[in-house]
Design an enzyme around this catalytic site. Structure first.
Site, PDB file in Angstrom:
ATOM      1  N   HIS A 191     -72.925  30.717 -35.334  1.00 18.23           N
ATOM      2  CA  HIS A 191     -73.368  29.344 -35.651  1.00 18.23           C
ATOM      3  C   HIS A 191     -74.131  28.697 -34.500  1.00 18.23           C
ATOM      4  CE1 HIS A 191     -69.268  29.015 -33.971  1.00 18.23           C
ATOM      5  NE2 HIS A 191     -69.705  27.905 -33.416  1.00 18.23           N
ATOM      6  N   ASP A 226     -66.418  25.370 -36.998  1.00 19.27           N
ATOM      7  CA  ASP A 226     -67.563  24.887 -36.225  1.00 19.27           C
ATOM      8  C   ASP A 226     -68.932  24.944 -36.889  1.00 19.27           C
ATOM      9  OD1 ASP A 226     -68.138  23.480 -33.952  1.00 19.27           O
ATOM     10  OD2 ASP A 226     -68.529  25.221 -32.702  1.00 19.27           O
TER      11      ASP A 226
END
Length: 973
Positions: A379, A110
């Site tokens: 993230h 991701d």
């Protein structure tokens, strides 16, 4: 992008409980788990004893597999290598202590783009394969077509084949099950629907639940799945297809998921002759094992990364390099404070075994900051791609952890100085807002780097006439001047010279007739209209120190040129602030948001008039430039404070003199503006930019022309360093937080400093991702100019000096003067300091507290027998990491391997009894770590001797770019 607490209680707790229970119901079922922060919250707060037993069993059977195993799936663009290692180590320590397992595969599906530092870290941590997904859409299409989605990646040019790793890039379907099925207008394969929390529906009917598998539709379901498997099989070299089943926030009702999937898998396997496919539940490890056993020969990829990342022609994910600049800054300050606190505490425990401080409580204080710094590497954390509510959670956790570590450091100082406990000690780290009372007071300054440093620390004072003395009563060079931030206070700059991992104590007094600090005098120049500057009669104002002469153009009040005095090389250099005006209305075209940067035109200069004030004294000159929208505007919108230092005789001023320090004040911006600082020079750089990869290595960034969105697609992350150069000279920028950076023209470097956006994209509105950030940001950048040889020497040490500025603690001296025991006087002498050569960095010196055995067989046995040590943390094991800062061949002297005698390096802490070399996160004995060797097309290369032998006498040779990890035990522990 959801708050941890919310996510945890409503969703993650459900997932683990549900999945573990379902896995127990069918021997064929499997599951992979990634982020330890969620798992640990479940394990500690929710899981029953039965659940815990089941997890142990599932791990032994290989049906539950932890992949990555860090606290989070870290961002790869804007994170620092130290913090990536911290969060990985934090998760791995828990998994090894609790289960005796060590993750061996990654699942980096991701993060928005892939860095070349990550494969190196994962190789050093003992991984056998790495998996990524988000790379440029056009590049992915090309790799897919040519069956090049899998390769052996040599992320580090210097470590090359020694730390290479097999890498799998997910195809265009990425990490979620493809949801289109031809026989239903609902999505397929998502039988539990979409999670809604914190309030799940009372009737158990979630939005968008897929059609259950029935006798009437099972054939159609199977056909849809097989068709997708075959489409993907054509993109890979082996006939093994990784078919990810699940997506974000799935498996909160694992029962309905597995029961439907069981039916489908059985049906396909019963008819495998017709379908030409067999299917089985698998973990990532199962998949890589299958590919590995095919024994194919793979192509090698060099150290080029996959940044930036675009998903469509007008979707360049380069905005997040700068989004939420304040959070990015605090995350780095927290990381730096943690680094200082760890070594400070480690030395204290070693040198003061009978201390009055409760070690367990101290470790908890450090752990609160370890957790906060680890979690923000997510993230959707430091990237600035979360909602304001979640950003506040990250901020609160960081501030709480920093408060704890400051308290710990202050109490250690107290304890070591046997101070009467009535003198209030409060510590302040780099913020000048701690105002100093009008009494004698001391300032304690700790140098967290393992080098001798000479630098200035700044203290806020209320008088102009001040004196500063060291422990022995000698006068210390200092300068006082009016503060930029508030007219009623003054900034006192104290010149400190401190050896590695040591502290010094300074006494600051209002003047009492003796020698006083130098006073910085201010001269104000008239505000200039830069649109009507007279180019004919240029008057230049010089500001000079031992290293540079900087000229300011008095027609415009802007910088004109910099001369590096030793080589007498001059570059023309001007700086201006510009703003990109961006669109926030999806009806009008592509938008900018937390993730994306989509400028719809060139950047526009923001100011027509510049004010100038020069504050000069014997030790430093500060040039204050104020940028106004026009000549008559009352308030400035941007400011630059440029500081140049003059170092007196008898001090080593090489680093200090060679940096031009700039602090910027930017904001509040208007809506849908992205603020940049553009530095233009006459260097013929051919528009080639160099940026660092996570503070570990440099990447070459040639400017690329695209059909669409060229400006945004040429933005790169600068975590710590960026530079441009011509054949002889280099201009280097060093940063204390991440920024987007670009070279929009020959000789130019443009740094994005701040963004304020609003858009009406429904997805962004749903999650409050509109980045209406009205803050003022105050980032700092150091400029270094010189020959390539000179900047090579200065760059690494300066970057770390900016990252790890000294920690400053204040305390008032109560009535009785603080008597300094002999202990401290020795402390300021060099016998107990820790010093490494300038091409090495002491990356970690800490007490992790893990209770696991270094002997793997012993550790596994004690877990099987249910005998893991509970209770107190282990204070006898010290974690030490040493990193070589240079690449092979980068510098004739600094790129050499270095021999380090660990016994003499650490003699100030005590007598080293035993050293064990470990893998990066500490869970493997380096001598028993045997990673899979993937076949590659052979190529001639220099083989390094694998220098991982730690000889009996604790002498280690550290080669270029190595990061070596050790457990150290001292006598008497």
């Amino acid at each position: 992008f959801f708050s941890l607490q919310e996510s945890m209680h409503a969703y993650a707790a459900n997932v683990y409980t549900s999945v573990v229970e379902e896995l127990m119901k069918g021997k064929q079922r499997k599951f992979i788990a990634v982020e330890q922060e969620f798992f640990r919250l479940w394990w500690d707060a929710v899981a029953t004893d039965t659940h815990k037993q089941q997890v142990h069993q599932l791990l032994q059977e290989g049906r539950l597999e932890f992949v990555i195993g860090g606290q989070v799936m870290h961002d790869e663009a804007v994170t620092l290598i130290d913090d990536q290692i911290l969060q990985l180590t934090e998760g791995h320590g828990f998994l090894y202590e609790t289960f005796g397992i060590r993750p061996q595969f990654s699942w980096h599906v991701d993060p928005f783009g892939a860095s070349a530092t990550t494969p190196t870290l994962f190789a050093l941590a003992g991984f056998n394969a790495h998996l990524i997904s988000r790379i440029d859409y056009d590049l992915k299409a090309d790799m897919q077509k040519n069956k090049k989605l899998q390769f052996v990646w040599q992320g580090s040019p210097s470590l090359s084949e020694r730390q290479e790793i097999f890498t799998h890039v997910m195809d265009q379907y990425s990490y979620c099950t493809p949801s289109q099925i031809p026989f239903s207008n609902r999505s397929g394969f998502y039988w539990n629907g979409i999670a809604t929390f914190p309030d799940p529906p009372k009737d158990g009917v979630y939005p968008n639940m897929s059609l259950p598998v029935t006798e009437t539709n099972i054939h159609a379901y199977a056909e849809a799945m097989v068709a997708n498997i075959k489409e993907r099989a054509a993109w890979f070299q082996t006939s093994d297809v990784l078919w990810p089943w699940g997506c974000d926030k799935q498996f909160f009702n694992a029962s309905v998921q597995y029961s439907n999937m069981d039916l489908l898998l059985d049906y396909i396997n019963k008819h495998s002759d017709d379908f030409g496919v067999t299917v089985q539940y698998a973990t990532v490890g199962d998949y890589f094992q299958a590919v590995y056993s095919r024994n194919l020969t793979w192509e090698i990829r060099d150290s080029q990364d996959f940044l930036p990342y675009s998903t469509e022609p007008f979707q360049a994910w380069t905005g997040f390099y700068t989004s939420r600049s304040t959070l990015k800054g605090i995350a780095r300050r927290a990381s730096s404070l943690l680094y200082a606190g760890e070594s400070f505490f480690t030395q204290y425990v070693q040198k003061h075994p009978s201390s009055s401080i409760c070690k367990c409580r101290a470790l908890k204080q450090l752990q609160s900051l370890r957790w906060a710094v680890s979690e923000v590497q997510h993230h959707d954390g430091i990237t600035g791609t979360e909602s304001p509510k979640v950003k506040d959670m990250y901020m609160n956790n960081l501030m709480y952890g920093m408060f704890n570590v400051k308290k710990l450091m202050a109490s250690i100082i107290f304890d070591m100085n046997n101070a009467k406990k009535n003198g209030e000690v409060y510590s302040s780290v780099y913020n000048k807002d701690s105002g100093i009372p009008d009494v004698d007071q001391y300032v304690v300054v700790y140098n967290p780097l393992a080098w001798n440093i000479t630098t200035f620390v700044t203290v806020s004072v209320s008088h102009l006439a001040m004196s500063v003395y060291d422990e022995l009563g000698h006068s210390v060079p200092a300068q006082v001047q009016s503060s930029v931030e508030s007219p009623s206070t003054y900034d006192l700059y104290i010149l400190v010279a401190i050896s590695g991992l040591s502290y010094r104590k300074y006494n600051v007094k209002p003047l009492n007739g003796k020698q006083s600090a130098f006073i910085g005098r201010s001269v104000n120049y008239k505000r200039k209209d830069i649109t009507r500057a007279d180019q004919q009669s240029r008057q230049l104002l010089p500001v000079v120190n031992n290293c540079y002469q900087v000229l300011f153009d008095q027609n415009t009040n802007l910088m004109h040129s910099i001369t590096e005095r030793e080589t007498n090389q001059t570059i023309q250099l001007t700086q201006e602030f510009l703003e990109y005006h961006v669109n926030g209305d999806v009806m009008k075209g592509p938008i900018s948001d937390n993730y994306l940067f989509t400028p719809n035109a060139s950047a526009v200069p923001v100011s027509k008039a510049v004010g100038l004030e020069v504050v000069s004294g014997n030790l430093m000159t500060e040039i204050r430039q104020y940028f106004y929208s026009n000549v008559t505007a009352k308030d400035y919108i941007y400011a630059v404070y440029t500081r140049m230092y003059t170092v007196p005789e008898g001090y080593d001023g090489k680093l200090l003199c060679h940096r031009i320090e700039q602090e910027y004040s930017v904001g509040p911006l208007e809506l849908n503006r992205e603020a940049v600082l553009r530095t233009s020079t006459n260097l013929n750089t051919r528009q080639l930019l160099y940026t660092d990869s996570n503070g570990y290595q440099m990447q070459k960034r040639p400017f690329k022309a695209y059909v669409n969105n060229t400006v945004a697609r040429n933005y790169y992350p600068m975590v710590q360093t960026a530079y441009v150069e011509d054949d002889t000279k280099r201009l280097m920028l060093l940063a204390e937080r991440a920024h987007g950076v670009s070279s929009p023209g020959n000789g130019q470097v443009e740094v994005m400093l701040h963004r304020r956006l609003w858009n009406n994209l429904q997805w962004d509105l749903n999650y409050n991702l509109t980045l209406n950030d009205s803050s003022v940001v105050r980032p700092v950048i150091w400029l270094i100019l010189g020959t390539k040889a000179l900047t090579n020497i200065l760059c690494r040490t300066s970057g770390l000096a900016l990252e790890h500025r000294p920690v400053v603690m204040f305390g008032a001296l109560a009535g009785d003067k603080l008597k300094l025991p002999g202990q401290l006087q020795q402390n300021s002498v060099h016998d107990s300091s820790v010093t490494v050569p300038p091409n090495l960095h002491l990356q970690t010196l800490s007490i992790p507290g893990w209770r696991y055995s270094s002997n793997h067989a012993e550790q596994v046995h004690s877990i099987r027998m249910g005998k893991q040590k509970q209770g107190d943390a282990d204070f006898s094991r010290i974690l030490l990491r040493i990193r070589h800062l240079y690449e092979v061949g980068e510098d004739p002297v600094l790129s050499q391997p270095v021999m380090v005698n660990l016994k003499s390096l650490l003699k100030g802490l005590g007598s080293v009894m035993l050293v064990e070399e470990r893998s990066l996160t500490g869970t493997w004995d380096i001598n028993s770590l045997k990673r899979w060797k993937w076949k590659t097309a052979q190529y001639p290369s220099k083989r390094f001797s694998n220098s991982t032998e730690t000889s009996e006498n604790c002498i280690v040779t550290v080669h270029p770019k190595e990061i070596r990890t050790f457990f150290v035990y001292f006598q008497g522990q």
